[in-house]
Every structure is written in structure tokens, then in C-alpha cells.
Enzyme design. Structure first.
Site: not given
Length: 688
Positions: A323, A359
């Protein structure tokens, strides 16, 4: 560095933590219920800022926490407060979930001891590491993103005590569903223990996504009541079915948040080392959550690596999705694709063969880094998402953008002569509108989040066929069904790795909520009983086609050059007339039709006919002597005169006439026909 955390031996437990600026540290031992502190023992310095103590007579199952004392000057990044019980950063199990309380964020001497509010870390005696096994997943496959809690909370065939847990993923009915979709790996949204943001409890809401961890290794008891063994067993059951497991991990921030946040673990041990600060002492906020983990600090870097190794060795996972991954590559605040942590992950003997997905954006300076991570990292491709949505929304001039995304996004991933795409293509993800809502809501509807609809993205590149949210009108329902099919077909036709979020295959809706992180309720729980079974059958047929045609999942970037073995180009771009697209066609803002003609080394060809226009159209395909075009996902003879409906994608394969066999059996064809006749492949042949 010496081993940190709680190391269980036959004679007792060794406790060790790291802090470069604490003056005193203690381990607090609790009774088996975790409610009464029985001992508070001071750790001793061992060098290199490690403080440790061996306590004889303790065994696995011991409940404990740490306390630290030193200077208290929050404006300078010093938060030492012995009244704050701290979770072990290397803890593997906690005895209860976190629950936010204002006292956890109270200043020193302004609040009572927090032991009664904090979960206790449970000392575990880990078994020997699992035998090393290669990942099941490989680039080019289908990743199925899921929220463990929401995925099975309402599933009627899952035992009630297992619903919403990791154990449910191993249930035969779930594995059957995943296999039907051709899932290569499930990607589990965060399963480590997290805490609600402080504004949620007064609103009666809770964070269901889990992107607010406290530490990095301990699983959330609500998701894994069986602890690490539950995760290990689910991973094993999925692997047995040929399905890998990818963990979505958050190393960019923690639930300790900004200067008003709670002191739970890292902040209480050494805020200055574990988090990044501005020169004036304020916390850096490259994450939008109030704090940013200092991933360029050697101790943090080793903790991240130890976490990844732990989940590989003791749970057998196939890989990780990171993330806000630029945070992991920030050195002195600036992103560096050669950052020590990124290089260490890719080069670690335990991690080198794992699936690594970034990401590639955060909100810090130069935070958008799509395409700039180095192999073997795959990357979430929001350019794919946006261009696919724009095309099907009907935006002008998108034919070139769609072709580039279908072909693997060479403009992003072909830099420096890279031969393969590292794109993870997706139409929708957990963050944003669901695939069904993209075609039903032009604007977000986030009132339930309690922020007056201010949260979430404003530009969703979505549209609605009819009145927003309306479902009764037959024409509107059909138009939305067709658009959902077109979006799904585009995804499964795209070269490289693809990602589908759980429930999008059967039309899950969040009623237009595009930021449902705080909706632990029916807004996010998948409605298995009310799912759109026709859409689900169509998705399964697409998945079967993708498995049958290797050119679709190949990650090598297309060149248009003929293969030596067959003389067939790996790709040709045609107009609906069958003629190659000319420069004027590519630049025509009104063009919404396209044929992607894929060839393989064996001489086979697949035609993907895209009709983004609302009008039907007869597509013409080039033919070779001795071959004929046949529908790729139907068995009946093709009607060469039938036009391709508007807003649709059709797949047609080329077969030798004397050896022609349907790609799939009759049962699959019947399923597809029931999914809707508008999905039929079509084409008119021409000599050439």
C-alpha cells in the site's frame, strides 16, 4: 541485530525491543485473561540500542506488553510515557482487537494507565519454517482482491462461526467459486490488526478495510480467531486448488496517526526513529493519515523484511501488495527506485521469488511513480482504469488509449527497452466505485460516511444509464448489464496481469459509495443470495477463454512483428472494415470501434472486436485459406451477417476448417447464451 520480540525457549522467554532514546524500558507480564499485571520487569541495555531480559519460568501463551520512559516532548518527537502499555512491534498474536479510546491519546500525566484498554501480546513458540515452495501465481494471471470480513459475512453456505474469517476462504464452496473464475491468486486486503480512526466511534462506524495497522505481524483476531495457524491452513487449502495468496500490507503509516493520535507501539518506543519528521519536529504526512513510517531507517527496514519473511516462512504466502509503495522507496523524503529497502526485498533469498506488487503512488512530493518501480515489482495501473472507463463512458479520442491499455501499456512499462509489462490492469478496486456502480452513478453518494459527502474521489469517470440508482426500468437494466459486460470483457481481453475485486463478477453495489472503508455493514458485505447470476456466468466464460488463449495473459509487450515460426504478427489493429487502422483513424475523435487481432507463435489468431458505439455494426475480418472464424465462447455456427451490438466486445478465434472444434463445451455455451444474446461473437469474413 539480535532477535527482537519474545523468544520462547524451554526454560523461559527472552524479551527484546529496540529504542535509541528511551532511558528505561520494562516488560509487563499479565495473567492469562490479560486483565491483571502480575509483574513489571526492567529490561537491560545490550548494545546497539537493544534492551532485553530473559525471564525464566514463562511459557508460550504468556500475555505481555512493554513500557518505556524518557523525555516527553511531543513537539520534538519524544512521547515516552510509562503509563502507556505498548504492543510489541514484533508481536505475532494479540489477545483481542484494538478499540479506540481517548485515553490512548492522552498526554503524559493527563490520563490513567492504558493497560486495561490495550490488547496484550501473546508469546508464541513458532514451529519450524515451512519448506520453501515456489509461488503458485505468476504474472499474467488473475488476481482476485477481497476483503476477508465482507467476502463471506453473508454467504449462506459458510458455517456461521466462520463467516467473515480467513478460515472461510478454505471452504469448498469458496474454492469452487474461485476456480470457476480462473483465479490465480487471492489478494487479501489487510489482515493484520488495525484500529479505528478516532473520528469513527462517535459516528457509530468502524474501519472495515483494515488500512490502519498498529504493528505489522500480528493478525487481527476478528479475521483470524485461530491465529497464524488459521492463515497457514487457508493458504495451504488454496494452494492445493492451484490458487496463490497475496497479502496486502501497510508499511507506510500506522494507526498512531498525527500528533493527536494514540500512543500504541512505535510512537512510545522511539517516535523519532520509526516515523519521518520535518525539520521543525512535525510529523511528515506523505500518506494522508497523519504520519509516515521511516522506511529508510535501518531498524525499520529490517522490521519490514522480517515481517515479509515471517509470512513466507510460517504461512507460505505467495507474495505481497504494498500500500502507498513510494513510501518504501523514499530516502530522505525523495523517492528512489534503487532505495535500500526496495532492493533488499527484491534481492532477499526468502523473498526473491515472491510476487511483489506496488501501489505506485502516495500524496507526498513526487508521489506519483507509476512505471518507475524496477522489476520484479508489478504495479497497479490507474491509467488503465481511467482510460478503460473513459472509453466506455463515450469520451472522444480514446481509441488509441484503449489500444495501448489492451496491449499492456508499453508507454509506461516499456521504458528502457523493457520487454514485458508489469501492469496490474483493473477496472475497479476496493477504493472507489464498484464495477456495477460505475455504470449506475455519475456522482459519489457517501453520506453514510458521516462527512457530508466530502470524502472520496469526486472524478469517478462514471456514468448512469437512466436515473441514478434506478433499477426497475427494463431498458435501463439491460443497458447497465451490457456496459458491465463490456467493462469485464475489456479487462479479460487485456494483456498482462488483471485484477478483479470480489463481487464485481456478479454485480456487487455500494449504492454509489466510493469510499466505503468505514461501512462494516450491508454496504460492503457481498450479497451472495441476490447476486446477478447471468453476469457471473459471463465472467466465468471470459475467464475460461483467457485460460484457453495464452496470448491474452502473456506479459511480453506487443511489437506488431511476425513470428519466425508462423509469419503471423503478434498483433494487428484493424477497423471494423477489416482494413488496418490508418493514422487518420487513430486521430479520429469520433471513432469508438476497434479490432485487436492477436497472433501466437503457433499461427493461431484471436480477434477481439470492440464496438464502443451505441449503434450496431457488422465487423469484417480477414481470412486465410483453409481457416474459418468461429465464436470463441459459443458452439453454434457463426452468423456472418449478424451485426455486433452496440456497447459490446466480441471474441472470435480462427480454426482450420477440417479440424475445427469449439473452444468450450455445450454446457459453457448454454451458460453464456443465458447470460445474454448480446454477448454473441460475430464477424464477416473477407479475403486477405
Amino acid at each position: 541485530m539480535t532477535q527482537l520480540g519474545a523468544t520462547v525457549t524451554r526454560d523461559g522467554i527472552r524479551f527484546a525491543v529496540w529504542s535509541s532514546s528511551a532511558r528505561r524500558l520494562w516488560v509487563s507480564i499479565f495473567d492469562h485473561a490479560g486483565s491483571h499485571e502480575t509483574d513489571r520487569l526492567e529490561l537491560q541495555p545490550e548494545g546497539q540500542s537493544v534492551h532485553a531480559l530473559f525471564v525464566s519460568g514463562l511459557a508460550a501463551g504468556t500475555r505481555y506488553g512493554f513500557r518505556a520512559d524518557g523525555d516527553y516532548a511531543p513537539e520534538q518527537g519524544r512521547w515516552f510515557d510509562p503509563d502507556k502499555l505498548l504492543t510489541d512491534p514484533y508481536g505475532i498474536e494479540i489477545d483481542r482487537p484494538y478499540a479506540y479510546h481517548w485515553r490512548l491519546a492522552a498526554r503524559r500525566n493527563e490520563g490513567a494507565d492504558t493497560a486495561s484498554l490495550m490488547p496484550k501480546t501473546v508469546a508464541l513458540a513458532l514451529s519450524r519454517p515451512m519448506p520453501a515452495r515456489a509461488p503458485v501465481f505468476s504474472p499474467g494471471g488473475l488476481i482476485y482482491e477481497l476483503n476477508v470480513r465482507s467476502f463471506t459475512k453473508l454467504h449462506p453456505d459458510i458455517p456461521e462461526e466462520q463467516r467473515g474469517t480467513i478460515a472461510a476462504l478454505a471452504h469448498p464452496v469458496i474454492i469452487e467459486h474461485l476456480k470457476k473464475l480462473g483465479v490465480s491468486a487471492v489478494e487479501l486486503m489487510p489482515v493484520t490488526a488495525s484500529i479505528d480512526e478516532r473520528h469513527l466511534p462517535p459516528l457509530g462506524l468502524s474501519n472495515t478495510w483494515g488500512y490502519n495497522p498498529v504493528t505489522f505481524m500480528a493478525l487481527d483476531p476478528r479475521l483470524a480467531p485461530g491465529g497464524l495457524a488459521e492463515l497457514r491452513d487457508a493458504v495451504a487449502a488454496l494452494r492445493e486448488a492451484g490458487i496463490g495468496t497475496i497479502l496486502d500490507l501497510v508499511f507506510n503509516h500506522t494507526g498512531e496517526s498525527d500528533r493527536l493520535g494514540p500512543t500504541l507501539s512505535l510512537r512510545g518506543f522511539d517516535d523519532q526513529a520509526y516515523y519521518r519528521h520535518q525539520p521543525d519536529g512535525r510529523l511528515v504526512n506523505d500518506t494522508g493519515t497523519g504520519n509516515t513510517v521511516a522506511c529508510d531507517h535501518p531498524v525499520v527496514r529490517e522490521m519490514v523484511l522480517d515481517t515479509l519473511r515471517h509470512f513466507v516462512r510460517h504461512a507460505g504466502v505467495d507474495g505481497f501488495r504494498f500500500d502507498l509503495a513510494p513510501v518504501l522507496g523514499r530516502v530522505d523524503g525523495a523517492f528512489d527506485p534503487a532505495a535500500p529497502l526496495l532492493g533488499a526485498i527484491a534481492g532477499d533469498p526468502v523473498l526473491a521469488d515472491r510476487v511483489l506488487i506496488a501501489e505506485p503512488w502516495d500524496i507526498g512530493p513526487d508521489g506519483y511513480q507509476l512505471g518507475n518501480f524496477r522489476p520484479p515489482f508489478l504495479e497497479w495501473n490507474d491509467r488503465y482504469r481511467d482510460d478503460a472507463r473513459r472509453f466506455w463512458r463515450g469520451d472522444a479520442g480514446m481509441i488509441g488509449g484503449l489500444a495501448t491499455r489492451l496491449a499492456g501499456s508499453s508507454d509506461i512499462f516499456g521504458k528502457g527497452g523493457q520487454p514485458a509489462s508489469r501492469s496490474v490492469n483493473f477496472i475497479a478496486a476496493h477504493d472507489g466505485m464498484t464495477l456495477a456502480d460505475i455504470v449506475a452513478y455519475e456522482r459519489k453518494h457517501n453520506a453514510a460516511n458521516g462527512e457530508q459527502n466530502r470524502d472520496g474521489h469526486n472524478d469517478n469517470l462514471s456514468w448512469n444509464n437512466g436515473a441514478e440508482g434506478e433499477t426497475d426500468d427494463t431498458a435501463i437494466a439491460k443497458a447497465r448489464f451490457d456496459d458491465r459486460c463490456a467493462l469485464l470483457a475489456t479487462l479479460f481481453a487485456s494483456r498482462g496481469t488483471i485484477m478483479l475485486t470480489a463481487g464485481d463478477e456478479f454485480g456487487r453495489t455500494q449504492k454509489g459509495n466510493n469510499n466505503a472503508y468505514a461501512q462494516e455493514n450491508a454496504i460492503t458485505w457481498l450479497d451472495w443470495a441476490g447476486r446477478d447470476q447471468a453476469l457471473e456466468r459471463y465472467t466465468s466464460a471470459l475467464a475460461a477463454l483467457r485460460r484457453a488463449v495464452p496470448a491474452l495473459s502473456d506479459t511480453h509487450l506487443l511489437t506488431g512483428e511476425p513470428a519466425e515460426s508462423s509469419g503471423i504478427p503478434d498483433v494487428a489493429w484493424l477497423a471494423e472494415t477489416g482494413a488496418p487502422l490508418a493514422e487518420a483513424d487513430w486521430n479520429d475523435p469520433t471513432r469508438h470501434r476497434l479490432v485487436m487481432l492477436l497472433g501466437d507463435a503457433g499461427g493461431g489468431r484471436l480477434a477481439i472486436m470492440v464496438n464502443g458505439d451505441r449503434r450496431q455494426c457488422v465487423f469484417t475480418l480477414p481470412v486465410r485459406e483453409g481457416f474459418r472464424w468461429q465464436p470463441a465462447i459459443e458452439t453454434q455456427a457463426i452468423d456472418l451477417a449478424r451485426p455486433l451490438p452496440g456497447r459490446s466486445v466480441s471474441f472470435t478465434t480462427e480454426h482450420r476448417i477440417e479440424k475445427w472444434q469449439p473452444v468450450f463445451g455445450q454446457s459453457d455455451a448454454e451458460k453464456l447464451v443465458r447470460a445474454g444474446p448480446a454477448r454473441a461473437a460475430t464477424g464477416r469474413v473477407r479475403d486477405g
